[in-house]
Design a protein around this motif. Structure first.
Motif, PDB file in Angstrom:
ATOM      1  N   LEU A  35       4.201  48.149  57.314  1.00 56.92           N
ATOM      2  CA  LEU A  35       3.847  49.129  56.287  1.00 56.92           C
ATOM      3  C   LEU A  35       5.092  49.735  55.641  1.00 56.92           C
ATOM      4  CD1 LEU A  35       0.830  50.870  58.049  1.00 56.92           C
ATOM      5  CD2 LEU A  35       0.737  49.243  56.151  1.00 56.92           C
ATOM      6  N   LEU A  36       6.133  49.988  56.447  1.00 51.34           N
ATOM      7  CA  LEU A  36       7.382  50.506  55.895  1.00 51.34           C
ATOM      8  C   LEU A  36       8.045  49.478  54.982  1.00 51.34           C
ATOM      9  CD1 LEU A  36       8.813  52.397  58.998  1.00 51.34           C
ATOM     10  CD2 LEU A  36       7.972  53.402  56.860  1.00 51.34           C
ATOM     11  N   GLU A  37       7.953  48.218  55.348  1.00 57.07           N
ATOM     12  CA  GLU A  37       8.476  47.148  54.484  1.00 57.07           C
ATOM     13  C   GLU A  37       7.697  47.122  53.167  1.00 57.07           C
ATOM     14  OE1 GLU A  37       8.630  42.325  54.464  1.00 57.07           O
ATOM     15  OE2 GLU A  37       9.102  43.332  56.358  1.00 57.07           O
ATOM     16  N   ASP A  38       6.381  47.260  53.241  1.00 55.03           N
ATOM     17  CA  ASP A  38       5.562  47.331  52.031  1.00 55.03           C
ATOM     18  C   ASP A  38       6.011  48.504  51.151  1.00 55.03           C
ATOM     19  OD1 ASP A  38       4.030  45.183  52.874  1.00 55.03           O
ATOM     20  OD2 ASP A  38       2.344  46.415  53.548  1.00 55.03           O
ATOM     21  N   ALA A  39       6.237  49.664  51.777  1.00 59.03           N
ATOM     22  CA  ALA A  39       6.615  50.867  51.032  1.00 59.03           C
ATOM     23  C   ALA A  39       7.972  50.722  50.364  1.00 59.03           C
ATOM     24  CB  ALA A  39       6.609  52.076  51.961  1.00 59.03           C
ATOM     25  N   SER A  40       8.840  49.927  50.952  1.00 58.75           N
ATOM     26  CA  SER A  40      10.182  49.753  50.381  1.00 58.75           C
ATOM     27  C   SER A  40      10.157  48.965  49.074  1.00 58.75           C
ATOM     28  CB  SER A  40      11.104  49.062  51.394  1.00 58.75           C
ATOM     29  OG  SER A  40      10.740  47.693  51.533  1.00 58.75           O
ATOM     30  N   ARG A  41       9.035  48.382  48.726  1.00 64.87           N
ATOM     31  CA  ARG A  41       8.920  47.608  47.482  1.00 64.87           C
ATOM     32  C   ARG A  41       8.821  48.498  46.251  1.00 64.87           C
ATOM     33  NH1 ARG A  41       4.505  43.282  49.602  1.00 64.87           N
ATOM     34  NH2 ARG A  41       5.758  42.491  51.318  1.00 64.87           N
ATOM     35  N   GLY A  42       8.608  49.778  46.449  1.00 58.17           N
ATOM     36  CA  GLY A  42       8.582  50.697  45.316  1.00 58.17           C
ATOM     37  C   GLY A  42       7.193  51.186  44.972  1.00 58.17           C
ATOM     38  N   ALA A  43       7.112  51.859  43.825  1.00 57.46           N
ATOM     39  CA  ALA A  43       5.886  52.546  43.416  1.00 57.46           C
ATOM     40  C   ALA A  43       4.710  51.606  43.164  1.00 57.46           C
ATOM     41  CB  ALA A  43       6.152  53.375  42.168  1.00 57.46           C
ATOM     42  N   ASN A  44       4.964  50.354  42.825  1.00 59.16           N
ATOM     43  CA  ASN A  44       3.868  49.422  42.546  1.00 59.16           C
ATOM     44  C   ASN A  44       3.243  48.851  43.811  1.00 59.16           C
ATOM     45  OD1 ASN A  44       4.076  49.728  39.773  1.00 59.16           O
ATOM     46  ND2 ASN A  44       5.665  48.162  39.643  1.00 59.16           N
ATOM     47  N   ALA A  45       3.864  49.108  44.944  1.00 60.31           N
ATOM     48  CA  ALA A  45       3.346  48.590  46.212  1.00 60.31           C
ATOM     49  C   ALA A  45       2.395  49.624  46.821  1.00 60.31           C
ATOM     50  CB  ALA A  45       4.495  48.273  47.165  1.00 60.31           C
ATOM     51  N   THR A  46       1.175  49.675  46.319  1.00 60.28           N
ATOM     52  CA  THR A  46       0.223  50.663  46.820  1.00 60.28           C
ATOM     53  C   THR A  46      -0.649  50.073  47.917  1.00 60.28           C
ATOM     54  OG1 THR A  46      -1.389  50.079  45.131  1.00 60.28           O
ATOM     55  CG2 THR A  46       0.130  51.862  44.607  1.00 60.28           C
ATOM     56  N   MET A  47      -1.066  50.934  48.820  1.00 54.25           N
ATOM     57  CA  MET A  47      -2.011  50.530  49.845  1.00 54.25           C
ATOM     58  C   MET A  47      -3.223  51.427  49.753  1.00 54.25           C
ATOM     59  SD  MET A  47       0.181  51.457  53.236  1.00 54.25           S
ATOM     60  CE  MET A  47       1.887  51.323  52.814  1.00 54.25           C
ATOM     61  N   THR A  48      -4.334  50.925  50.247  1.00 49.99           N
ATOM     62  CA  THR A  48      -5.590  51.661  50.200  1.00 49.99           C
ATOM     63  C   THR A  48      -6.132  51.774  51.616  1.00 49.99           C
ATOM     64  OG1 THR A  48      -6.043  50.724  48.028  1.00 49.99           O
ATOM     65  CG2 THR A  48      -7.889  51.717  49.177  1.00 49.99           C
ATOM     66  N   ILE A  49      -6.632  52.954  51.945  1.00 51.87           N
ATOM     67  CA  ILE A  49      -7.244  53.183  53.254  1.00 51.87           C
ATOM     68  C   ILE A  49      -8.753  53.169  53.070  1.00 51.87           C
ATOM     69  CG2 ILE A  49      -7.428  54.727  55.246  1.00 51.87           C
ATOM     70  CD1 ILE A  49      -4.551  53.734  54.690  1.00 51.87           C
ATOM     71  N   ASP A  50      -9.431  52.326  53.831  1.00 40.61           N
ATOM     72  CA  ASP A  50     -10.896  52.288  53.842  1.00 40.61           C
ATOM     73  C   ASP A  50     -11.335  52.827  55.193  1.00 40.61           C
ATOM     74  OD1 ASP A  50     -13.612  51.682  54.008  1.00 40.61           O
ATOM     75  OD2 ASP A  50     -13.392  49.701  53.106  1.00 40.61           O
ATOM     76  N   LEU A  51     -11.657  54.119  55.225  1.00 37.23           N
ATOM     77  CA  LEU A  51     -12.026  54.758  56.492  1.00 37.23           C
ATOM     78  C   LEU A  51     -13.315  54.184  57.048  1.00 37.23           C
ATOM     79  CD1 LEU A  51     -11.706  56.790  58.744  1.00 37.23           C
ATOM     80  CD2 LEU A  51     -12.656  58.545  57.231  1.00 37.23           C
ATOM     81  N   GLU A  52     -14.279  53.951  56.178  1.00 39.23           N
ATOM     82  CA  GLU A  52     -15.567  53.435  56.646  1.00 39.23           C
ATOM     83  C   GLU A  52     -15.402  52.105  57.380  1.00 39.23           C
ATOM     84  OE1 GLU A  52     -20.093  53.761  55.122  1.00 39.23           O
ATOM     85  OE2 GLU A  52     -18.511  53.641  53.624  1.00 39.23           O
TER      86      GLU A  52
END
Length: 109
Positions: free
Chosen positions: A37-54
């Motif tokens: 996840l930290l590697e994903d975040a290092s890609r910048g603002a276009n690297a968004t993730m979504t949390i699906d709690l359900e």
């Protein structure tokens, strides 16, 4: 600040419990998952993730999906916006009925 979710490998008990009381979802992941996840975040603002709690899933920017565990009761409360007061208010009719009985049986109270 608009923080809705915190992801970590561990949380202090008080912080973890307070998150739920304040509508913040704390997600515990393994060290390897956090590194991804930290590697994903290092890609910048276009690297968004979504949390699906359900579904209890983190959808990563590359299309990958990461599962996480969540206590069923806490999940129910988060999905329905319930804190301790909200849970109590769900019992409002029962509380009112009890108070009427007590007031009739002990009017001096």
């Amino acid at each position: 600040y608009g923080i809705r979710c915190v992801i970590s490998t561990s949380f202090a008990d008080i912080f973890y419990n307070n998150c739920f009381q304040n509508g913040v979802l704390p997600i515990r992941v393994t060290r390897e998952q956090l590194d991804q996840l930290l590697e994903d975040a290092s890609r910048g603002a276009n690297a968004t993730m979504t949390i699906d709690l359900e579904a209890q899933e983190i959808h990563r920017p590359d299309g990958g999906v990461m599962k996480f565990d969540m206590d069923g009761f806490r999940k129910h409360c988060m999905l329905n916006g319930l804190d301790d007061i909200g849970l109590t208010m769900q019992k409002d009719k029962n509380i009112g009925s009890f108070e009427q009985k007590v007031s009739g049986a002990r009017p001096w109270i």
